[in-house]
Design a protein around this motif. Structure first.
Motif, short mmCIF file in Angstrom:
data_model
loop_
_atom_site.label_atom_id
_atom_site.label_comp_id
_atom_site.label_asym_id
_atom_site.label_seq_id
_atom_site.Cartn_x
_atom_site.Cartn_y
_atom_site.Cartn_z
N LYS A 152 40.29 -72.57 46.00
CA LYS A 152 39.51 -73.76 46.31
C LYS A 152 38.70 -74.14 45.09
CE LYS A 152 39.09 -73.09 51.25
NZ LYS A 152 38.18 -73.06 52.38
N LEU A 153 38.72 -75.44 44.76
CA LEU A 153 37.99 -75.93 43.60
C LEU A 153 37.27 -77.22 43.95
CD1 LEU A 153 40.90 -75.59 41.01
CD2 LEU A 153 38.92 -74.09 41.19
N SER A 154 36.23 -77.53 43.22
CA SER A 154 35.53 -78.79 43.42
C SER A 154 36.24 -79.94 42.72
CB SER A 154 34.09 -78.69 42.92
OG SER A 154 34.08 -78.45 41.53
N ALA A 155 37.05 -79.65 41.72
CA ALA A 155 37.78 -80.69 41.00
C ALA A 155 38.81 -81.33 41.92
CB ALA A 155 38.47 -80.11 39.77
N ARG A 156 38.93 -82.64 41.85
CA ARG A 156 39.86 -83.34 42.72
C ARG A 156 41.24 -83.54 42.11
NH1 ARG A 156 37.16 -85.65 47.13
NH2 ARG A 156 34.93 -85.49 46.90
N ASN A 157 41.37 -83.34 40.82
CA ASN A 157 42.64 -83.57 40.13
C ASN A 157 43.26 -82.23 39.75
OD1 ASN A 157 42.38 -86.51 40.03
ND2 ASN A 157 40.66 -86.06 38.68
N THR A 158 44.13 -81.73 40.62
CA THR A 158 44.80 -80.46 40.40
C THR A 158 46.30 -80.71 40.39
OG1 THR A 158 43.01 -79.33 41.56
CG2 THR A 158 45.03 -78.10 41.24
N LEU A 159 46.95 -80.36 39.29
CA LEU A 159 48.37 -80.63 39.12
C LEU A 159 49.15 -79.33 39.03
CD1 LEU A 159 47.93 -83.32 36.31
CD2 LEU A 159 48.17 -83.74 38.77
N LYS A 160 50.05 -79.10 39.98
CA LYS A 160 50.88 -77.90 39.98
C LYS A 160 51.99 -78.08 38.94
CE LYS A 160 53.41 -74.86 43.09
NZ LYS A 160 53.81 -74.63 44.48
N ALA A 161 52.22 -77.02 38.15
CA ALA A 161 53.19 -77.13 37.07
C ALA A 161 53.81 -75.78 36.77
CB ALA A 161 52.51 -77.68 35.82
N THR A 162 54.78 -75.80 35.88
CA THR A 162 55.41 -74.57 35.38
C THR A 162 55.00 -74.40 33.92
OG1 THR A 162 57.31 -74.90 36.83
CG2 THR A 162 57.62 -73.42 34.97
N VAL A 183 48.64 -73.84 25.81
CA VAL A 183 49.52 -73.64 26.96
C VAL A 183 50.10 -74.99 27.35
CG1 VAL A 183 49.72 -72.79 29.33
CG2 VAL A 183 48.10 -71.69 27.74
N ILE A 184 51.42 -75.10 27.28
CA ILE A 184 52.10 -76.34 27.63
C ILE A 184 52.67 -76.19 29.04
CG2 ILE A 184 53.96 -77.94 27.02
CD1 ILE A 184 53.64 -76.83 24.09
N LEU A 185 52.24 -77.09 29.92
CA LEU A 185 52.70 -77.08 31.30
C LEU A 185 53.66 -78.24 31.52
CD1 LEU A 185 49.30 -76.53 33.12
CD2 LEU A 185 51.01 -74.81 32.56
N GLU A 186 54.72 -78.00 32.27
CA GLU A 186 55.66 -79.05 32.61
C GLU A 186 55.45 -79.42 34.08
OE1 GLU A 186 60.09 -80.02 31.32
OE2 GLU A 186 59.97 -78.23 32.60
N LEU A 187 55.00 -80.66 34.31
CA LEU A 187 54.74 -81.16 35.66
C LEU A 187 56.04 -81.53 36.35
CD1 LEU A 187 51.70 -83.40 34.75
CD2 LEU A 187 51.64 -81.10 35.70
N GLY A 226 57.36 -69.74 32.45
CA GLY A 226 58.15 -69.73 33.67
C GLY A 226 57.35 -69.57 34.94
N LYS A 227 56.08 -69.13 34.83
CA LYS A 227 55.24 -68.97 36.01
C LYS A 227 54.59 -70.28 36.41
CE LYS A 227 53.05 -65.16 36.83
NZ LYS A 227 52.05 -64.08 36.75
N THR A 228 54.12 -70.35 37.64
CA THR A 228 53.40 -71.51 38.13
C THR A 228 51.93 -71.42 37.74
OG1 THR A 228 54.89 -71.75 40.01
CG2 THR A 228 52.72 -72.79 40.22
N ALA A 229 51.37 -72.54 37.34
CA ALA A 229 49.94 -72.63 37.04
C ALA A 229 49.48 -74.03 37.45
CB ALA A 229 49.67 -72.39 35.56
N TYR A 230 48.20 -74.24 37.46
CA TYR A 230 47.63 -75.53 37.86
C TYR A 230 46.78 -76.09 36.73
CZ TYR A 230 49.00 -74.03 42.51
OH TYR A 230 49.74 -73.60 43.59
N ALA A 231 47.02 -77.33 36.38
CA ALA A 231 46.15 -78.03 35.46
C ALA A 231 45.03 -78.62 36.31
CB ALA A 231 46.90 -79.13 34.73
N LEU A 282 42.90 -74.30 33.51
CA LEU A 282 44.07 -73.79 34.23
C LEU A 282 43.63 -72.87 35.34
CD1 LEU A 282 46.48 -72.89 31.30
CD2 LEU A 282 46.35 -75.02 32.60
N GLY A 283 44.38 -72.85 36.44
CA GLY A 283 44.12 -71.93 37.54
C GLY A 283 45.43 -71.36 38.05
#
Length: 69
Positions: free
Chosen positions: A2-12, A25-29, A52-57, A66-67
């Motif tokens: 859970k985060l207070s930020a409203r803009n969370t983008l799931k990526a690889t 760290v380069i994430l591909e959305l 190759g792992k999932t992370a969140y911008a 990142l989370g």
């Protein structure tokens, strides 16, 4: 997670470019859509960020963080 930020983008995690103190760290959305964050090398290690792992911008104001689950 859970985060207070409203803009969370799931990526690889596409690529990690380590530096002396920070890593890029380069994430591909989606294919061809990328976002890059500069975080400490310690954060890469402690969050277990790897290609190759999932992370969140997490975008808050002018910062990109990142989370992971």
């Amino acid at each position: 997670m859970k985060l207070s930020a409203r803009n969370t983008l799931k990526a690889t995690v596409k690529k990690i470019i380590p530096g002396t103190v920070n890593s890029e760290v380069i994430l591909e959305l989606s294919p061809g859509v990328e976002v890059t964050a500069i975080i400490t090398k310690d954060s890469v290690e402690s969050l277990g960020i790897a290609e190759g792992k999932t992370a969140y911008a997490v975008i808050k104001s002018t910062d990109v963080m990142l989370g992971v689950d």
